[in-house]
Every structure is written in C-alpha cells, then in structure tokens.
Scaffold this motif. Structure first.
Motif, PDB file in Angstrom:
ATOM      1  N   ALA A 241      25.057  23.605  30.610  1.00  0.00           N
ATOM      2  CA  ALA A 241      24.626  22.969  29.364  1.00  0.00           C
ATOM      3  C   ALA A 241      24.673  23.933  28.184  1.00  0.00           C
ATOM      4  N   LEU A 242      24.673  25.231  28.473  1.00  0.00           N
ATOM      5  CA  LEU A 242      24.796  26.262  27.443  1.00  0.00           C
ATOM      6  C   LEU A 242      26.222  26.813  27.386  1.00  0.00           C
ATOM      7  N   ASN A 243      27.179  25.996  27.830  1.00  0.00           N
ATOM      8  CA  ASN A 243      28.602  26.354  27.765  1.00  0.00           C
ATOM      9  C   ASN A 243      28.877  27.672  28.492  1.00  0.00           C
ATOM     10  N   THR A 244      28.290  27.803  29.666  1.00  0.00           N
ATOM     11  CA  THR A 244      28.337  29.078  30.391  1.00  0.00           C
ATOM     12  C   THR A 244      28.742  28.862  31.842  1.00  0.00           C
ATOM     13  N   GLU A 245      29.658  29.711  32.311  1.00  0.00           N
ATOM     14  CA  GLU A 245      30.061  29.713  33.711  1.00  0.00           C
ATOM     15  C   GLU A 245      29.400  30.901  34.423  1.00  0.00           C
ATOM     16  N   LEU A 246      29.075  30.709  35.683  1.00  0.00           N
ATOM     17  CA  LEU A 246      28.517  31.761  36.520  1.00  0.00           C
ATOM     18  C   LEU A 246      29.636  32.405  37.332  1.00  0.00           C
TER      19      LEU A 246
END
Length: 216
Positions: free
Chosen positions: A68-73
């Motif tokens: 949701a924060l435009n972030t990939e792990l």
C-alpha cells in the motif's frame, strides 16, 4: 596482530549497489527489480532459525501494508536456494504463513559483502539483521542494523517508510516520534522577508523562528 577486516558499507544517499542473484521467485537483477517502487531490502542470519522465522512471518503477514506504500520486500541470507525453498515450505505447512516475496540465495556472500551485511564482530558467515530503504531512483534513504539476537520492529519500519515518503512529498522535516497525521517541522526561513512572515504567522506553532510546527 591481525588487521580488522574492511567492511563495505553503503551510505545514506548513495546508489544502491546493483547485483544479479538467484531468489525464491527466480533470477533477479536488482536494477530491474520493482521499477517505480520503493524497496525494503533486508537480510537475516539463517533459514530454519527461530528469530528469523518470526521476522519473515511478520513481513509476510504485513506485506499488503508495504504494498500500500508502493513498496516491495526483498530478503536475503547466506543459504542455498534449496534451503530457502524448504524453509518457506516448512513455515507454510506449520503455520499457514507463506513468504511470497523473493528471498535471495547469497551462498557466495557477494551481495552481503556489497551491502555490508556481514559484521565480523558478529559472524564471518551469517548476515546480521540489516535493513535498507531504497527509493524508486535506487538511492539508499535509510539503513537499520540489528544484532542476531534481537528481532526487528515492523511498526517502526512502516513508520519510517511512510515518514520518508511524506517528507519527500511535502518537503518538510518530521519531529521525534512522528506518526501520520502528526505535526511537521516547516523549513527554516532563508530570507528576512520569510523570517518576518514566519514570525507573523499565527497558524503555526513556534518555539522560535527556526522551529515551527504545523499539522498537515
């Protein structure tokens, strides 16, 4: 007396080192990974270990919050791809939690050395709990290091990620313990006219002209 080994330590504001590696989702070239997105890149000491299992289970359970924060792990440890796959499957069978994000198999330790994830004082062959917050331009924006015995805090990681993005968007600084919806620190005046305007502005909370807070 032997010399202390030199550690490669990427710094805040520097480009994230590029690399190619195998991962649990297939071959990965970092410069092509997650275009237009932030990346939270983290290492763990070893598969099939208790603290690491709790941590990666936590990342998996909250992956949607990062998305949701435009972030990939992106994870990493100095284990083989076979160990990674077996561990992912073991955790899924035992707990129902599935690590869908890629985990890099860094058995030759090349990526760990690139990112300073190996700390000789802790271990020569296992990565510490490092975390790199990398923006869409592939610039390192924040770095966290945890020892092997202490698990990370996902609430703080998500807070930091949102803080970095909010600060970038609004060009403000954020005070101690900032939470979304909290007051922000406005940029200090750079001219006398700006100083006079700041002093006359009753809509901001001022300790002095250089420290003015406002809710946005």
């Amino acid at each position: 007396m032997s010399a202390t080994p030199q550690i490669s330590m990427p710094s805040i504001g520097s480009p994230a080192p590029d690399f190619e590696a195998l991962s649990t989702t297939g071959p990965l070239k970092f410069s092509d990974f997650a275009p237009g997105k932030w990346v939270v890149f983290f290492s763990h000491p070893a598969d099939f270990t208790p603290v690491c299992t709790t941590e990666l289970s936590g990342f998996a359970a909250r992956q949607a919050e990062f998305a949701a924060l435009n972030t990939e792990l992106l994870g990493l440890s100095i284990d083989s791809i076979h160990a990674h796959i077996a561990w992912v499957n073991n955790v899924r069978e035992k707990s129902g939690v599935y690590f869908r994000f890629p985990i890099i198999a860094d058995i030759d330790m090349k990526v760990a050395h690139l990112y300073g994830m190996l700390q000789p004082g802790a271990s020569e062959t296992a990565a510490v709990r490092a975390v790199f917050f990398i923006d869409p331009s592939h610039t390192i924006r924040l770095i966290m290091y945890y020892p092997m015995s202490v698990g990370r805090n996902l609430d703080e990681m998500l807070r930091c990620l949102e803080a970095l993005q909010f600060s970038d968007e609004h060009r403000v600084s954020l005070p101690l313990g900032w939470q979304p919806g909290g007051k922000v620190i406005l940029p200090a005046p750079k001219t006398l006219d700006q100083l006079d305007a700041r002093l006359a502005d009753e809509s901001v909370e001022k300790m002095d002209f250089y420290l003015a807070l406002k809710r946005m």
